[in-house]
Design a protein around this motif. Structure first.
Motif, PDB file in Angstrom:
ATOM      1  N   ALA A 116      11.570 -11.454   2.054  1.00  0.00           N
ATOM      2  CA  ALA A 116      13.011 -11.451   2.297  1.00  0.00           C
ATOM      3  C   ALA A 116      13.304 -11.417   3.794  1.00  0.00           C
ATOM      4  O   ALA A 116      14.201 -12.112   4.270  1.00  0.00           O
ATOM      5  CB  ALA A 116      13.657 -10.253   1.600  1.00  0.00           C
ATOM      6  N   ALA A 140      12.482 -14.843   5.273  1.00  0.00           N
ATOM      7  CA  ALA A 140      13.484 -15.820   4.868  1.00  0.00           C
ATOM      8  C   ALA A 140      14.802 -15.581   5.597  1.00  0.00           C
ATOM      9  O   ALA A 140      15.461 -16.517   6.047  1.00  0.00           O
ATOM     10  CB  ALA A 140      13.689 -15.750   3.362  1.00  0.00           C
ATOM     11  N   HIS A 141      15.146 -14.315   5.746  1.00  0.00           N
ATOM     12  CA  HIS A 141      16.384 -13.980   6.461  1.00  0.00           C
ATOM     13  C   HIS A 141      16.301 -14.435   7.909  1.00  0.00           C
ATOM     14  O   HIS A 141      17.234 -14.998   8.457  1.00  0.00           O
ATOM     15  CB  HIS A 141      16.612 -12.463   6.389  1.00  0.00           C
ATOM     16  N   HIS A 201      16.669 -18.144   8.084  1.00  0.00           N
ATOM     17  CA  HIS A 201      18.067 -18.507   7.853  1.00  0.00           C
ATOM     18  C   HIS A 201      18.914 -18.227   9.079  1.00  0.00           C
ATOM     19  O   HIS A 201      19.713 -19.037   9.525  1.00  0.00           O
ATOM     20  CB  HIS A 201      18.599 -17.742   6.645  1.00  0.00           C
ATOM     21  N   VAL A 222      21.086 -20.462   3.229  1.00  0.00           N
ATOM     22  CA  VAL A 222      21.220 -19.615   2.044  1.00  0.00           C
ATOM     23  C   VAL A 222      22.692 -19.304   1.912  1.00  0.00           C
ATOM     24  O   VAL A 222      23.381 -19.128   2.912  1.00  0.00           O
ATOM     25  CB  VAL A 222      20.399 -18.315   2.186  1.00  0.00           C
ATOM     26  N   PRO A 233      24.318 -14.525   7.062  1.00  0.00           N
ATOM     27  CA  PRO A 233      23.098 -13.903   7.597  1.00  0.00           C
ATOM     28  C   PRO A 233      23.403 -12.830   8.639  1.00  0.00           C
ATOM     29  O   PRO A 233      22.544 -12.004   8.927  1.00  0.00           O
ATOM     30  CB  PRO A 233      22.360 -15.080   8.231  1.00  0.00           C
ATOM     31  N   ARG A 249      20.119  -8.635   1.180  1.00  0.00           N
ATOM     32  CA  ARG A 249      18.669  -8.784   1.018  1.00  0.00           C
ATOM     33  C   ARG A 249      18.319  -9.466  -0.304  1.00  0.00           C
ATOM     34  O   ARG A 249      17.371 -10.232  -0.398  1.00  0.00           O
ATOM     35  CB  ARG A 249      18.057  -7.388   1.069  1.00  0.00           C
ATOM     36  N   TYR A 285      17.553 -13.270  -0.792  1.00  0.00           N
ATOM     37  CA  TYR A 285      16.390 -13.941  -0.221  1.00  0.00           C
ATOM     38  C   TYR A 285      15.108 -13.741  -1.034  1.00  0.00           C
ATOM     39  O   TYR A 285      14.041 -14.166  -0.630  1.00  0.00           O
ATOM     40  CB  TYR A 285      16.150 -13.443   1.209  1.00  0.00           C
ATOM     41  N   SER A 313      12.658 -16.404  -4.781  1.00  0.00           N
ATOM     42  CA  SER A 313      13.076 -17.753  -4.444  1.00  0.00           C
ATOM     43  C   SER A 313      11.943 -18.753  -4.660  1.00  0.00           C
ATOM     44  O   SER A 313      10.802 -18.378  -4.919  1.00  0.00           O
ATOM     45  CB  SER A 313      13.482 -17.783  -2.972  1.00  0.00           C
ATOM     46  N   LEU A 336      14.951 -21.098   0.228  1.00  0.00           N
ATOM     47  CA  LEU A 336      14.920 -19.689   0.613  1.00  0.00           C
ATOM     48  C   LEU A 336      15.804 -18.835  -0.275  1.00  0.00           C
ATOM     49  O   LEU A 336      15.707 -17.619  -0.269  1.00  0.00           O
ATOM     50  CB  LEU A 336      15.385 -19.526   2.068  1.00  0.00           C
ATOM     51  N   GLU A 337      16.676 -19.475  -1.035  1.00  0.00           N
ATOM     52  CA  GLU A 337      17.666 -18.721  -1.793  1.00  0.00           C
ATOM     53  C   GLU A 337      17.119 -18.296  -3.148  1.00  0.00           C
ATOM     54  O   GLU A 337      16.313 -18.995  -3.757  1.00  0.00           O
ATOM     55  CB  GLU A 337      18.916 -19.574  -1.974  1.00  0.00           C
TER      56      GLU A 337
END
Lengths: 337, 539
Positions: free
Chosen positions: A152, A155-156, A159, A170, A174, A181, A184, A187, A278-279
């Motif tokens: 997560a 990915a965050h 993003h 996503v 962000p 959280r 993310y 996925s 990523l979502e």
């Protein structure tokens, strides 16, 4: 004005090969017969699976037509069944897996074949092959328990900083004070990472084998011309192994498309048509089949089998393409992939 | 007798015949009855208690395997004849009517046997300043709007209103729904359709309940109750809310939403509140439930989303899977579950069945004997059960419903909110009665055991003045000042960064990452070149 076609004179000097007596001895004939029948059995079984799936797909295709391939929702209760979103999800997961696995397996194969000291080569090879022996469920658990808490954040970060690229987007803010959280996890990205672990040994094995088959003559010629080791790899090994690289990757893709249990464990099933790996939320054909098989009756079961048929065809096409690429390249001339 | 049976086949040598005799003899003496392993699958709603019962009966030699794959899968497997029994929350929905896909078994006679009661609870993870909120309350209307994506942020005024003005921070709501065919979903959507049709029907696209929640928007699907619970309890679960049986949050020590009932109280699905609500359930002839009365129960204590769970019992004499020993196993397993097993229900987050339903269940079980006279059902009587609902002389009364504590006055609409933790079954009766005070509850002395009195002081009735929170040592604000509960302070929101910076820092980060990877190699090459050129110059 007539065109007179030049007629070729019959060639008289063609060598007719002398007919050879190909009488086989008794034991030879038995051996040929038994191996041939075994080989045919394998073909019949594979073909039988394909035929069975195709036959089971007929009622679904009659009912939903080509809309089955484009419809995104899977709602057996409202009689809306389609694999549009699931197909996209399947390819999203497989693409993520390949993006991760391709550089890793290419470099690992190169290292093992070219740079590793001879004493290390055998253990490394068996280590990579050992990766293939790990059950996919274990990779699923690995992804679920070990990777999930950290992915997560990755990915965050992606993003937040690369969000201007559509695939890193996503559907959440962000920069929120308390960033979401939960958006993310679970996925296609996370599932792809786990699947990559299963693709790596397969792709590495094929590539390594091809690299090690580089003709020693050409390699030594390059060395004799004063090439560095990297120069040899770049000008001899890689061009020679191109077929193996492509073929190994595509075999890996076939594996990635069909991976089930690890994906089922990790993803949160959803039927959205989206290109945002990523979502949270995705689904693949095999995970859909595994997840819904137990509770499916009649129409849904038939639709699941039809989805299985689509997956079968896709994997068959990809694997055949891989075999063709490998066979047509120089590196595959001697061996079929 | 057994010894002679073991010796005789060897002597006679006609094993098959004697084996048949052995089975006959063994089944005629069920005291040492030959049990056979039975298999079932279905609901994850009731899986926690069923697994406990299975562990209990295995001590008596009854082997039962149960896989929780969702009620839909349980019904399907039972209909297909691949399991000996199934467990489901809702009856077969039939097929065809709305394109549904849930036909009852074609040639397998069966009946529904209620096995346990419970409440469909809403569990959540909302953190304020890193601390989990544990006393959230919501009205049915708010819940319906949350799950139909009409309320999408925890700072929504409707949620603040339910909590008497206490505002939660701005955080996206992520409803967690079941992705598989689920009885929990069916119970929840039946309630939505009955009580909140104006929200549910446009969202669902038609009327009625469904086993497959129509996941849309920000909602997330999860497979099975335990996965729903895991998703909510996950480190990344901040902002999630989902529906599972009360036992799941109790096991995980997670809070549940107190749901507003018809008489204006926010209540938790404890065994008492479920028992009270289910006194209004109408039981049909086939023992299935009509819950309309439960949804609208007027009692202050009633939890609106209470329901029964059912076992699919194969009653046919010609059932393909059943044998005498399997029937005996199933009968004795169910006798234990309906009888002794009910005493455990409350502890695990369920509610025991009232005795009239236990009696009805026994009647259904007797069909096993009708199907196969060799099944022994002697010596099984409702009155011998140590059932906590038992009221002498009146089988249809429920003791728990009679002694159920009244809700604390801080749980009333417009009051509170209470600061006590939720999701800690068994609720201590003493604790609640102490706090309720003016509630006029016939609290009784408290049938529940195991409540801890240490948390009791945390509940502050309005008007009690400045109570001291035992956990923080801080004075707890009075209810009228907008709910001074220490766990729900109002947040100030700041943005973490300027959006314009992202592209620059992103590029910079990518360059740095490349540099980290490439730098060692480049330095090594440069060094080697330098050494080579110096040595070259020397030679």
């Amino acid at each position: 004005m007539t065109t007179v076609l030049r007629s070729e004179p019959a060639r008289v000097d063609v060598d007719e090969p002398r007919p050879l007596a190909t009488e086989l001895s008794g034991s030879d004939r038995t051996f040929v017969l038994s191996t041939r029948s075994i080989a045919v059995t394998v073909l019949v079984i594979t073909g039988g699976i394909g035929l069975f799936l195709a036959w089971s797909a007929v009622p679904t295709m009659q009912r939903y037509g080509l809309g089955f391939l484009t419809e995104t929702q899977w709602e057996p209760e409202s009689d809306k069944l389609g694999i549009g979103a699931v197909l996209v999800g399947t390819f999203t997961v497989a693409s993520v897996a390949l993006v991760v696995a391709f550089p890793l397996s290419l470099l690992a194969a190169l290292y093992i074949a070219e740079y590793a000291p001879p004493g290390l080569r055998a253990p490394l090879t068996s280590l990579v092959d050992l990766m293939a022996a790990v059950p996919s469920l274990v990779y699923g658990l690995w992804g679920f328990f070990l990777l999930k808490p950290y992915v997560a954040d990755v990915a965050h970060w992606l993003h937040q900083h690369l969000g201007f690229i559509p695939i890193f987007r996503v559907d959440t803010d962000p920069d929120a004070a308390v960033w979401d959280r939960s958006a993310y996890t679970a996925s296609a990205f996370l599932a792809g990472l786990a699947v990559a672990m299963m693709v790596i040994p397969m792709a590495t094995a094929v590539m390594r084998q091809v690299f090690s088959q580089t003709p020693p003559g050409e390699r030594e010629a390059a060395f004799a011309l004063g090439a560095t080791h990297w120069g040899v790899v770049r000008t001899v090994v890689l061009p020679f192994g191109r077929g193996g690289i492509i073929g190994g990757t595509m075999l890996g893709l076939g594996r990635a498309l069909g991976e089930t249990i690890a994906v089922l464990l990790i993803i949160s099933p959803s039927f959205d048509l989206k290109f945002r790996p990523l979502e949270i939320g995705t689904n693949t054909i095999s995970a859909l089949i595994a997840g819904r098989f137990g509770e499916a009756a009649d129409t849904q079961l038939a639709a699941l089998l039809a989805a299985g048929f689509v997956l079968f065809v896709i994997t068959l096409v990809i694997n055949s393409l891989a075999a063709m690429v490998v066979a047509r390249s120089r590196s595959g001339a001697g061996a079929d992939a | 007798m057994n010894q002679s049976l073991l010796v005789r086949p060897a002597r006679a040598g006609v094993g098959v015949v004697l084996l048949a005799i052995a089975v006959l003899i063994a089944s005629s003496r069920p005291a040492e009855a030959a049990y056979a392993q039975i298999e079932g699958s279905g609901s994850t709603w009731s899986q926690v208690i069923v697994n406990q019962w299975i562990t209990d009966v295995s001590a008596n030699g009854i082997k039962v395997t149960y896989t929780g794959r969702g009620s839909s899968a349980g019904r399907k497997a039972f209909a297909a004849g691949t399991t000996d029994f199934g467990i489901t929350e809702v009856p077969y929905q039939g097929s065809g009517a709305q394109g549904g896909d849930d036909p009852p078994p074609k040639n397998r006679p069966f009946s529904y046997v209620p096995i346990v009661a419970g409440g469909t609870a809403f569990t959540y993870q909302v953190r304020v300043g890193g601390k989990m909120v544990r006393n959230l309350r919501l009205s049915g209307d708010t819940i319906a709007k949350i799950f139909t994506n009409k309320i999408t942020n925890w700072n929504d005024p409707a949620i603040a209103k339910d909590n008497n003005g206490t505002k939660l921070p701005s955080l996206k709501i992520r409803p967690v729904v079941r992705s598989d065919g689920s009885g929990t979903t069916a119970q929840f959507t039946a309630w939505l359709d009955s009580q909140h049709a104006s929200d549910w029907r446009p969202f669902f696209g038609r009327a009625g309940l469904t086993s497959y929640f129509p996941r849309k928007g920000n909602a997330t699907g999860a497979n099975g109750s335990d996965q729903v619970m895991n998703t909510i309890a996950d480190a990344a679960g901040n902002g999630t809310i989902g529906y599972v049986e009360y036992s799941y949050p109790v096991n995980k020590n997670f809070p549940v939403v107190k749901v507003l009932n018809q008489s204006g109280y926010y209540v938790e699905p404890t065994q008492y509140n479920v028992a009270v609500a289910l006194t209004k359930a109408r039981i049909r002839k086939d023992l299935t439930q009509d819950l309309l009365g439960v949804y609208t129960a007027q009692d202050k204590r009633a939890y609106p989303l209470s329901s029964y769970s059912y076992l699919l019992l194969p009653t046919g004499a010609k059932d393909q899977r059943m044998t005498t020993s399997k029937r005996q196993s199933l009968a004795d397993f169910m006798f234990y579950s309906l009888c002794e097993g009910q005493t455990k229900a409350g502890k695990y987050g369920y509610s025991p069945l009232p005795l009239n339903l236990v009696q009805a269940g026994f009647t259904e079980l007797s069909k096993l004997k009708r199907a196969d006279p060799k099944v022994n059902l002697n010596d099984r009587s409702v009155t011998k059960c140590n059932n906590p609902t038992f009221v002498p002389g009146n089988l249809s009364a429920n003791k728990l419903a009679q002694i159920a504590p009244m809700p604390a006055s801080c749980d009333q609409q417009g009051q509170g909110p209470c600061t006590t933790r939720t999701g800690t079954a068994p609720t201590s009766v003493e604790q609640v009665t102490k706090a309720s005070g003016a509630g006029g509850g016939s609290g009784g002395s408290g049938g529940a055991s195991g409540g801890d009195g240490s948390a009791g002081g945390a509940s502050d009735a309005p008007g009690a003045g400045a109570a001291i929170d035992p956990e923080t040592g801080l004075p707890v604000g009075s209810a009228s000042s907008g709910g001074g509960a220490a766990t729900v302070a109002v947040q100030t929101e700041l943005t973490a960064g300027r959006a314009g910076d992202d592209a620059i820092f992103g590029t910079l980060a990518a360059v740095e990452l490349l540099a980290i990877i490439l730098a060692p190699g480049v330095v090594a090459v440069a060094l080697r070149r330098r050494t080579r050129s110096t040595t070259g110059a020397r030679s």
